[in-house]
Design a protein around this motif. Sequence first.
Motif, PDB file in Angstrom:
ATOM      1  N   LEU A   1       5.934  -1.225  -3.571  1.00  0.00           N
ATOM      2  CA  LEU A   1       5.811  -0.650  -2.223  1.00  0.00           C
ATOM      3  C   LEU A   1       4.470   0.079  -2.094  1.00  0.00           C
ATOM      4  O   LEU A   1       4.099   0.868  -2.965  1.00  0.00           O
ATOM      5  N   PHE A   2       3.761  -0.168  -0.963  1.00  0.00           N
ATOM      6  CA  PHE A   2       2.371   0.289  -0.852  1.00  0.00           C
ATOM      7  C   PHE A   2       2.062   1.099   0.397  1.00  0.00           C
ATOM      8  O   PHE A   2       0.920   1.386   0.670  1.00  0.00           O
ATOM      9  N   SER A   3       3.028   1.451   1.193  1.00  0.00           N
ATOM     10  CA  SER A   3       2.738   1.952   2.535  1.00  0.00           C
ATOM     11  C   SER A   3       2.008   3.295   2.522  1.00  0.00           C
ATOM     12  O   SER A   3       2.271   4.157   1.684  1.00  0.00           O
ATOM     13  N   ALA A   4       1.104   3.455   3.508  1.00  0.00           N
ATOM     14  CA  ALA A   4       0.435   4.745   3.688  1.00  0.00           C
ATOM     15  C   ALA A   4       1.310   5.684   4.506  1.00  0.00           C
ATOM     16  O   ALA A   4       1.116   6.888   4.514  1.00  0.00           O
ATOM     17  N   SER A   5       2.295   5.121   5.231  1.00  0.00           N
ATOM     18  CA  SER A   5       3.207   5.955   6.011  1.00  0.00           C
ATOM     19  C   SER A   5       4.622   5.777   5.460  1.00  0.00           C
ATOM     20  O   SER A   5       4.819   5.127   4.434  1.00  0.00           O
TER      21      SER A   5
END
Length: 939
Positions: free
Chosen positions: A526-530
């Motif tokens: 998982l890579f999300s900035a938000s």
Amino acid sequence: MASPAEQLPPGWAAQWDATHQRYLFIETASGHSQWEPPAAGPVGLEAPAPGASPPPVQGHGHTKRRQYAAGQTQAYYGGETVADPTFGAPAPGLQPQPQGPLFTPGLVAENAFAGQQAQAGAPGQGGYYAQEPEYINGPAFNQQPQYGQAPVDALANQFGQMGMGQKQFQLYTTNLLTSPPEPRDLQRPPPEIRLPPNACISPSPHANADPSYCRSTINAIPTTSSLLLKSKLPLALVLTPYRSLNEGEEPVPLVTDTVIARCRRCRTYINPYVQFIDGGNRWRCCMCNMTNEVPQLFDWDQVRNQPGDRWARAELNYGTVEYVAPTEYMVRPPQPAVYVFLIDVSHTAVQSGMVATATRTILENLDRIPDEDGRTKIAIICYDVSLYFFSITPGSNDSSMLVVSDIDDVFLPKPNDLLVNLAESRGALESLLGRIGDMFQENSIIGSAMGPALQAGFKLMTPIGGKITVLSSSLPSVGAGALKNREDPKILGTAKESGLLQAASPFYKTFAIECSRTQVSVDMFLFSASYQDVATLACLPHYTSGQTYYYPAFNAGRTEDAIKFAHEFGEVLATPIMLEAVMRVRASRGLRMASFHGNFFVRSTDLLAMPAVPQDQSYAIEVQIEEAITTPFVVFQTAVLHTTCYGERRIRVITMALPTTTNLSEVFASVDQVAVVTFLANKAVERSLTHKLEDSRDYIFQKLVELLVSYKTSMTSSGAGASAQLAISDNMKMLPVLVLGLLKNVGIRQSSQIAPDIRAYSQALLTSLPSQLLIPYLYPTFYSLHNMPPEAGTIGEEGVILPPALPLTSERLERHGLFLIEDGQTIFLWIGRDAVPQLVQDVFDLPSYDVLRGGKATLPALENPFSQRVNAIIQKVRESRRGVYYPHLYIVKEDGEAPLRLWALSMLIQDRADMLPSYQQFISNLKDKVNGAAGNGGY
């Protein structure tokens, strides 16, 4: 009166000890020393006859004996060496060994404990308190001495519990108020397992499973549930059945002749703790006492086709073995390894560089994916709000893309050529992986159909099973499993926060159970900035024995981000996995597996389904004592039936035998503090999900208080009264600071600043890391680099030599210094504001501290000895532990950015931080709770 030297038996010398104003007696042959005058008979056999009064202590002005609590004198004085004032600080890595004659009530050195405590707290550490210790055999001031039967009862109890010939545990008590945490104590092996004579049919030192595979919270099992309840200790097993092998380590012995001897009744596998009877033709099960026939081929060497040596068989000499399974252990032929990659190609994923980094990493690691038998299959599915399949014709070097936009009713656009053989389609796969980044370079679609993509991957591999690897940069937003952003800063730190750690949608758990049933495992990257709702998405790996990896605010433009992800993803791809696995733990009669913690699905009461078992994943299993145990030792056996990724059906069997005891002091002396805190970490996470985060913290704290109360009541002279000490056995003295580390861990810490995703990921780590990785995650390692010993950072016999670890307190930080703090997931390089320019130049290749920038960094490799040593230490830290993790390095300036500085300082768990207590405050609070001064409540 003759001098002591004239009364000694041969081989003994007397030496006057000025500190204690008495003679110390030394056996010249062995160097063994004791305070009591030696008896003329052989050491260890002399004791007063039952009913005879032991002689009074000489030379103290005391002429009367006090009455001792029956059966408890052995708690501290299992042998005369206990009175030695230096015993309180055993050498690191060594367990105290029982030696010398039996304890005789009345002959205990009156002030031995006071001397020991004074010395234990002496070297450079100011104690928190300085009152006299209050221990069972310590001086009890103003107490009227009494005569009675108790000393003789104690002695009789001792003989009854000896097992005659079995080495006894000796209990060494520590006062936590005067014994600061010593990081080196965490490197000690667990307490020795002391089985009765002839328990094992093999003299092999490997007959009991190595602690890295299986360890118990208690290494001497109480015979009754009431004794376990009285101790307040948890009884649990910590298992890492499929751990990685470091260089130089022996592989698990393999039994290849498919001759598997099992008990007819309880199905236990033959092991070093069974008994052969009837001339060796039959064997008696160590679990249920059933008599079984020895298989005819057990004594036949099938390789040489001649009679074999039974005693050389691996299963009779090793606690951990692996069998090649015959066909009756197969529901179907061993399946090939299958890898399906679901790659998010939405706008955010492409812009962050995740897609390019992921496809390049898969391409570079195609050779490392396990495929010895040439059967491994691979499929790649990309997704945004549509699904993109790639059809590869066998033998061709080209592929065609098929788009499925109907995500409400997912179907496979072709019946074949979507899941292809890795070896046969290598050229086409390389070409495709090289083009995916360019195909979606201009993709402006925002949104994620992760649920439908999972359903498509599942349909593709259902007939076989295997591993789905999901790479996602945004919250699933369309189709099945769509999630909403539920992050609400207002409820962080409140009772409602635990709701954010529970799954928001039932889709993922239901889907995970379907996966488990069809032998499909899921890994999440998982890579999300938000906000990405890690808590919900982590359900998939949790129930399918996968793992979650989280890269918040990933940006491949930062070299450090790209290197960390590429390294970890590459290692995951290259790591062998156990496929189609089921695990069951059996135990001796009277013991039952009560609850299970870890990444798997409990298929029946005690059968754990694991579609694909990754290396170095840990599981904790709580054990109940259902009925009184009458045997002198018990056996736990873990069996994992699995298919290797090379297409061979195997059974890994891990056997551990532990002695039983009716003596509470032995129970305490055998506690494995690392296993206890590993189990408590699993319980803490479970409780935060079933109750609230605050309940989780209170539960852990209360468990520690109950344990300390039990120890004080049972093992010290204070009994139920108040005490100026906070007593614990020496083998548990790091437990309070480890529990404090757990209470301060991001996963359950009290705070209104921790993002739910960060907290959920931390909880995923707490429930899956093996002890070797979990302990630094709770109690980080802290090194001083600017003044490290000259050998630190150089190559020694066992690789790079590390500096000595420091206690986790900012008192050790110096304004001119360079320090390293790491917890296995992150490395901080802390530099003080007064660091000399030469230090900055040598390490960072910059002229002064002022021009140095803090934050995520890669340390330059410079042509000077100090830089080479620092880089060698960082490299060693990254490589020394099991697992795939590659910690980021952050440079932290003493006067740099506040968030980064506070993050690094939060690793120093012995300091006060935010609303959380320092170690001294924590210990003081524990003492008040143990003495009942502050009523009930949290820490």
